[in-house]
Design a protein around this motif. Structure first.
Motif, PDB file in Angstrom:
ATOM      1  N   LEU A 114      11.250  -6.203  22.012  1.00  0.00           N
ATOM      2  CA  LEU A 114      11.764  -5.524  20.819  1.00  0.00           C
ATOM      3  C   LEU A 114      11.659  -4.013  21.016  1.00  0.00           C
ATOM      4  N   SER A 115      12.634  -3.298  20.530  1.00  0.00           N
ATOM      5  CA  SER A 115      12.569  -1.846  20.682  1.00  0.00           C
ATOM      6  C   SER A 115      12.965  -1.144  19.385  1.00  0.00           C
ATOM      7  N   PRO A 116      11.981  -0.562  18.703  1.00  0.00           N
ATOM      8  CA  PRO A 116      12.308   0.168  17.475  1.00  0.00           C
ATOM      9  C   PRO A 116      13.208   1.370  17.769  1.00  0.00           C
ATOM     10  N   LEU A 117      13.138   1.910  18.981  1.00  0.00           N
ATOM     11  CA  LEU A 117      13.908   3.106  19.308  1.00  0.00           C
ATOM     12  C   LEU A 117      15.341   2.786  19.697  1.00  0.00           C
ATOM     13  N   ASP A 118      15.575   1.593  20.231  1.00  0.00           N
ATOM     14  CA  ASP A 118      16.916   1.251  20.690  1.00  0.00           C
ATOM     15  C   ASP A 118      17.595   0.216  19.804  1.00  0.00           C
ATOM     16  N   GLY A 119      16.925  -0.201  18.738  1.00  0.00           N
ATOM     17  CA  GLY A 119      17.524  -1.170  17.831  1.00  0.00           C
ATOM     18  C   GLY A 119      17.603  -2.576  18.398  1.00  0.00           C
ATOM     19  N   VAL A 120      16.689  -2.928  19.301  1.00  0.00           N
ATOM     20  CA  VAL A 120      16.651  -4.304  19.822  1.00  0.00           C
ATOM     21  C   VAL A 120      15.770  -5.132  18.888  1.00  0.00           C
ATOM     22  N   GLY A 121      16.355  -6.125  18.245  1.00  0.00           N
ATOM     23  CA  GLY A 121      15.640  -6.929  17.253  1.00  0.00           C
ATOM     24  C   GLY A 121      15.294  -8.315  17.751  1.00  0.00           C
ATOM     25  N   PRO A 122      14.628  -9.123  16.909  1.00  0.00           N
ATOM     26  CA  PRO A 122      14.182 -10.462  17.330  1.00  0.00           C
ATOM     27  C   PRO A 122      15.307 -11.380  17.783  1.00  0.00           C
ATOM     28  N   SER A 123      16.511 -11.178  17.223  1.00  0.00           N
ATOM     29  CA  SER A 123      17.599 -12.069  17.639  1.00  0.00           C
ATOM     30  C   SER A 123      18.085 -11.740  19.050  1.00  0.00           C
ATOM     31  N   ARG A 128      12.610 -16.937  18.691  1.00  0.00           N
ATOM     32  CA  ARG A 128      12.748 -18.174  17.891  1.00  0.00           C
ATOM     33  C   ARG A 128      12.528 -19.401  18.763  1.00  0.00           C
ATOM     34  N   ALA A 154       5.349  -3.591  19.941  1.00  0.00           N
ATOM     35  CA  ALA A 154       6.159  -4.063  18.812  1.00  0.00           C
ATOM     36  C   ALA A 154       6.393  -5.566  18.953  1.00  0.00           C
ATOM     37  N   TYR A 158       5.033  -8.477  16.358  1.00  0.00           N
ATOM     38  CA  TYR A 158       6.013  -9.375  15.738  1.00  0.00           C
ATOM     39  C   TYR A 158       5.681 -10.832  16.047  1.00  0.00           C
TER      40      TYR A 158
ATOM     41  N   LEU B  91       3.705  -2.140  12.612  1.00  0.00           N
ATOM     42  CA  LEU B  91       5.148  -2.181  12.839  1.00  0.00           C
ATOM     43  C   LEU B  91       5.917  -1.276  11.881  1.00  0.00           C
ATOM     44  N   ASN B 102      14.347   9.221  16.527  1.00  0.00           N
ATOM     45  CA  ASN B 102      15.742   8.876  16.815  1.00  0.00           C
ATOM     46  C   ASN B 102      16.689   9.913  16.253  1.00  0.00           C
ATOM     47  N   PRO B 244      19.775   3.584  15.358  1.00  0.00           N
ATOM     48  CA  PRO B 244      19.139   2.310  15.696  1.00  0.00           C
ATOM     49  C   PRO B 244      17.782   2.216  15.018  1.00  0.00           C
ATOM     50  N   LEU B 246      15.181  -0.798  13.364  1.00  0.00           N
ATOM     51  CA  LEU B 246      15.034  -2.244  13.385  1.00  0.00           C
ATOM     52  C   LEU B 246      15.292  -2.964  12.075  1.00  0.00           C
ATOM     53  N   GLN B 249      18.768  -3.495  10.821  1.00  0.00           N
ATOM     54  CA  GLN B 249      19.743  -4.267  11.580  1.00  0.00           C
ATOM     55  C   GLN B 249      19.513  -5.764  11.510  1.00  0.00           C
ATOM     56  N   TRP B 253      13.412  -9.706  11.036  1.00  0.00           N
ATOM     57  CA  TRP B 253      12.154  -9.024  11.350  1.00  0.00           C
ATOM     58  C   TRP B 253      11.068  -9.461  10.374  1.00  0.00           C
TER      59      TRP B 253
END
Lengths: 201, 275
Positions: A114-123, A128, A154, A158, B91, B102, B244, B246, B249, B253
């Motif tokens: 997960l990356s809060p800076l790059d917008g990489v989320g759990p999906s 899952r 992160a 999570y 988090l 950002n 970006p 979290l 998006q 989460w």
């Protein structure tokens, strides 16, 4: 004309080597010349090995490790501890841990973090799928071995929130001073983590 | 080639080559700078954890100058001045810090010094470490970063005719960069975000607050959501895309699922619908 065609083949091979990680122009040329000088058998064995990897190697449907069939060797091994899962970001980390011979359970490769800076989320990672494995009921402990970076932290936080409600023990690998270095050269964050994570002797 | 030492904040860090890192820094002396830290991913690297995002450090790098074909600097040394352990463990705080850095990363150009922006960002990270409300601290710091970068939004009066809006619901036009009165909103036909007088008063005050004092800030749920919606719409307008971030998006989460649901139902109306 014939000479330039031969150089063309050699250049083509060098150009292919340059695309590999860690290979510069000079190294690529050296490798290309090595292949040229090697016996035909040796060179074709290399070509065959590359072809086999591309045709037969895939990802394990259960843990996403490298596999040559539906399941990887670790998931198929009956001697492995099937009550523990160690979570890593990439298959390369799994290989590093296997080399240490210090862990004998199963794995789960997230294929990212997960990356809060790059917008990489759990999906975007295989979180899952991990939850589904834990829901299966056999798992008693999940060890999170993501990198000690912002992304890895992160991911660990999570996963802890995701898995704890299922009644499993969720642990994180230790942080601290690498073996074989002088403590005086360690940075503040590493030292803080090492002191926080101290254990009784 | 110049050897430069300056205080800096790590904005972003990603893998580069075999064992290197490509690091974006906001430096006090030169503004935003990107550089390569050779061998930074190795276990026994001299950089250790100093190049992790949100770290305040003294960095030394070789700079070939702006005219050089290679705009990346070569980072030779990094000593941690200040680090924020809470941002790595919570988090919500991590995401608030990510939204601050950002914005600086997206809105600034390279090698344009902004000492005030540097101080604002450092104080913002400190406030998160010291227990400020992550969402409100993020809003205040982002508003001040916008102000220091020349994108200060206007909340005091109508940005078109300069009248003070007296309606019970005020319209914020991201395209115009501020609040607009009802007649101007109808004329401009631009999409607006609806604001209550309370949220507008909050935004007017937020521009004036000193960042170290944001730990004292409080806001009710509805005002908080309105303020965030205004900022998000404005940032999307000036950056041309969503930052970006979290929670915005991915509702899965589940840090605060109720809030994610609320966020998805934010009011963004055209003037005709809003009137």
């Amino acid at each position: 004309m014939r000479n330039s065609a031969q150089q063309g083949f050699l250049d083509k091979l060098a150009r292919e080597f340059v695309r590999l990680p860690g290979i510069g122009q000079k190294t690529a040329q050296r490798l290309a010349f090595h292949i040229m000088k090697a016996s035909k058998d040796e060179a074709l064995r290399l070509a065959e090995a590359i072809r086999e990897v591309k045709e037969h190697v895939t990802f394990c449907v259960q843990c996403r490790n490298i596999a040559e069939g539906e399941l990887c060797g670790i998931c198929q091994d009956p001697t492995r501890d099937r009550t523990t899962i160690l979570v890593v970001e990439e298959p390369s980390t799994l290989y590093a841990i296997e080399q240490s011979h210090s862990y004998h359970g199963l794995y789960h490769v997230l294929m990212g973090a997960l990356s809060p800076l790059d917008g990489v989320g759990p999906s975007d990672i295989r979180a899952r799928e991990l939850e589904l494995r834990v829901r299966g009921g056999e798992i008693r402990e999940v060890i999170i071995a993501t990198n000690p970076t912002i992304e890895g932290e992160a991911t660990a936080i999570y996963l802890m929130k995701l898995l704890k409600p299922h009644g499993v023990r969720v642990s994180r690998i230790a942080y601290g001073i690498p073996v074989g270095v002088d403590i005086e050269y360690a940075d503040e964050v590493t030292l803080t983590k090492a002191i926080e994570g101290r254990r009784e002797l | 080639m110049a050897l430069i030492t300056t205080p800096a904040i790590v904005l972003h860090c990603r893998r580069w080559g075999e064992a290197d890192r490509l690091v974006s820094l906001y430096t006090e002396r030169m503004g935003k700078v990107r550089g390569i830290a050779r061998g930074a991913r190795r276990m026994k690297s001299r950089f250790g954890s100093s190049l992790e995002p949100f770290t305040v450090l003294d960095v030394t790098f070789f700079d070939k100058g702006q005219e050089a074909q290679e705009s990346l600097v070569c980072i030779s040394q990094a000593d941690i001045r200040e680090h924020f352990p809470v941002l790595r463990e919570d988090l919500g705080r991590m995401m608030a810090a990510a939204s601050m850095v950002n914005l600086v990363l997206q809105i600034t150009v390279e090698r344009d010094p902004g000492p005030k922006l540097f101080t604002t960002l450092r104080e913002g990270l400190r406030s998160l470490q010291d227990g400020a409300d992550p969402s409100l601290a993020s809003v205040v710091v982002q508003l001040q970063v916008l102000a220091h970068s020349g994108f200060r939004p206007q909340f005091d009066h109508c940005v078109v005719c300069e009248s003070v809006p007296s309606e019970s619901t005020i319209r914020f036009s991201p395209r115009a960069g501020g609040v607009v009165c009802e007649p101007c909103a109808r004329r401009s036909q631009a999409a607006c975000v609806m604001l209550s007088p309370g949220a507008r008063a909050y935004l007017v005050q937020a521009k004036r607050w000193l960042v170290p004092r944001v730990t004292r800030l409080k806001a009710s749920g509805p005002i908080r959501r309105e303020v965030e919606a205004v900022l998000e719409a404005y940032l999307r307008e000036i950056l041309g895309r969503r930052l970006p971030s979290l929670g915005q998006q991915d509702p899965s989460w589940a840090v605060d699922p109720d809030r994610q649901k609320d966020r998805s139902s934010t009011q963004v109306m055209s003037p005709a619908l809003g009137g």
